[in-house]
Design a protein around this motif. Sequence first.
Motif, mmCIF file in Angstrom:
data_model
loop_
_atom_site.group_PDB
_atom_site.id
_atom_site.type_symbol
_atom_site.label_atom_id
_atom_site.label_comp_id
_atom_site.label_asym_id
_atom_site.label_seq_id
_atom_site.Cartn_x
_atom_site.Cartn_y
_atom_site.Cartn_z
ATOM 1 N N VAL A 115 0.856 -1.197 0.000
ATOM 2 C CA VAL A 115 0.000 0.000 0.000
ATOM 3 C C VAL A 115 0.888 1.243 0.000
ATOM 4 O O VAL A 115 2.074 1.178 0.323
ATOM 5 C CB VAL A 115 -0.941 0.025 1.226
ATOM 6 N N HIS A 116 0.306 2.377 -0.358
ATOM 7 C CA HIS A 116 1.023 3.646 -0.297
ATOM 8 C C HIS A 116 1.151 4.083 1.165
ATOM 9 O O HIS A 116 0.178 4.054 1.917
ATOM 10 C CB HIS A 116 0.284 4.723 -1.088
ATOM 11 N N ASP A 118 1.314 6.919 2.441
ATOM 12 C CA ASP A 118 0.563 8.117 2.824
ATOM 13 C C ASP A 118 -0.950 7.965 2.657
ATOM 14 O O ASP A 118 -1.684 8.956 2.706
ATOM 15 C CB ASP A 118 1.053 9.319 2.017
ATOM 16 N N GLU A 119 -1.428 6.744 2.470
ATOM 17 C CA GLU A 119 -2.870 6.532 2.260
ATOM 18 C C GLU A 119 -3.612 6.214 3.566
ATOM 19 O O GLU A 119 -4.835 6.072 3.555
ATOM 20 C CB GLU A 119 -3.099 5.376 1.267
ATOM 21 N N ILE A 121 -3.529 3.437 5.200
ATOM 22 C CA ILE A 121 -3.941 2.025 5.251
ATOM 23 C C ILE A 121 -2.947 1.288 6.140
ATOM 24 O O ILE A 121 -1.781 1.106 5.773
ATOM 25 C CB ILE A 121 -3.976 1.407 3.841
ATOM 26 N N LYS A 130 -11.419 0.470 -1.085
ATOM 27 C CA LYS A 130 -10.227 0.889 -1.817
ATOM 28 C C LYS A 130 -10.074 0.094 -3.117
ATOM 29 O O LYS A 130 -10.666 -0.975 -3.299
ATOM 30 C CB LYS A 130 -8.968 0.681 -0.961
ATOM 31 N N GLY A 176 -0.585 5.942 -8.746
ATOM 32 C CA GLY A 176 -1.544 6.503 -7.794
ATOM 33 C C GLY A 176 -2.996 6.232 -8.129
ATOM 34 O O GLY A 176 -3.894 6.797 -7.501
ATOM 35 N N GLN A 179 -4.947 2.063 -4.566
ATOM 36 C CA GLN A 179 -4.389 2.285 -3.229
ATOM 37 C C GLN A 179 -3.578 1.088 -2.718
ATOM 38 O O GLN A 179 -2.844 1.197 -1.738
ATOM 39 C CB GLN A 179 -5.508 2.588 -2.223
#
Length: 324
Positions: A115-116, A118-119, A121, A130, A176, A179
């Motif tokens: 996962v990113h 900064d998301e 998660i 998502k 991007g 997610q």
Amino acid sequence: MKKILASLGCAMAVTSALPAMAAPEEITYLLPAPPNTVAFAPWMIAQQKGYYAEENLKVTFVAAKGGVDVAKQIGAGNAVIGGAIGDTPIIVRANGVPVKAIAVLGAGSLTMVGVHKDEGIKDLKDLKGKTVTVMSYTDTTYYALLGNMKSIGLGKSDAAIQAAGPSGVWQIFAGGKSQALAGVPDWIVSATDAGAKVEILETNGFKSMAQAIIASDETIKTKPELLKRLVRATLRGMEDIMKDPKAATATYVAAVPAYKGKEASIEQIFNLYRKYVYANQQPVGQIDAARMENVQKFYVSEGIVSKAAAVNDLFTNQFVGTAR
């Protein structure tokens, strides 16, 4: 002169008394994707370092069309051995293909969920609502994602799961537009190289399996010594990665020169395999019966396979733990 001739005669007599070295046995080894795919590094390292040659084997790697195709070809007698996922015998046994897993490369799962950072998660529950990319809806990495989601109470409709192909699975994520991604360590590093800041989620709820070595019931019965030699050589390639990823990277790039200049990425991939896939297996290559049974129960419950096979028909550990 007589002494020289006598010495030559003795040497010839000794040489003729020595047993002739048997010619290497030629083997076609089927892999589910092109051999230069980084996931097959243990096999390429074993080839490069002469581990198959030490077993008096001359191995040629041939790409099939996925793990199920490998299993079908082996079941039909077109090859004696191949690579797949530990889950593959579960899928094909239900359709009458007589193959077993004879070793798995690691105690972890081949599937990772990235996962990113900064998301926001933090665990699998946060995937609800998502977009998650996978390679396809018939790939074992997709099934592993479903199993992990089910283990924490989510169904496949709770996330927007998008089949994107082997490149799109990480490219869409890195761009991007999703997610999360579910896939092999190679894709995690590809996304990182493309600029994504990736965090890996824990996926301990569903124990899908690592890469496997598979063979037919007939070959297991009639050529056990051959399979022992093939398994032993292949697992040595994996152990090289576990012991020293940097040195293994150099060996791998020598075997697959297309990766020259990409050593840093290869070493990152090897470190992910070492930590998440290969680790904590004793002895190396051993298959866990309870794990195989639990994975099969999930496949049957989801309708991925129509019926369960006897667990002992899905694997054997007779070829692991057999040092030279």
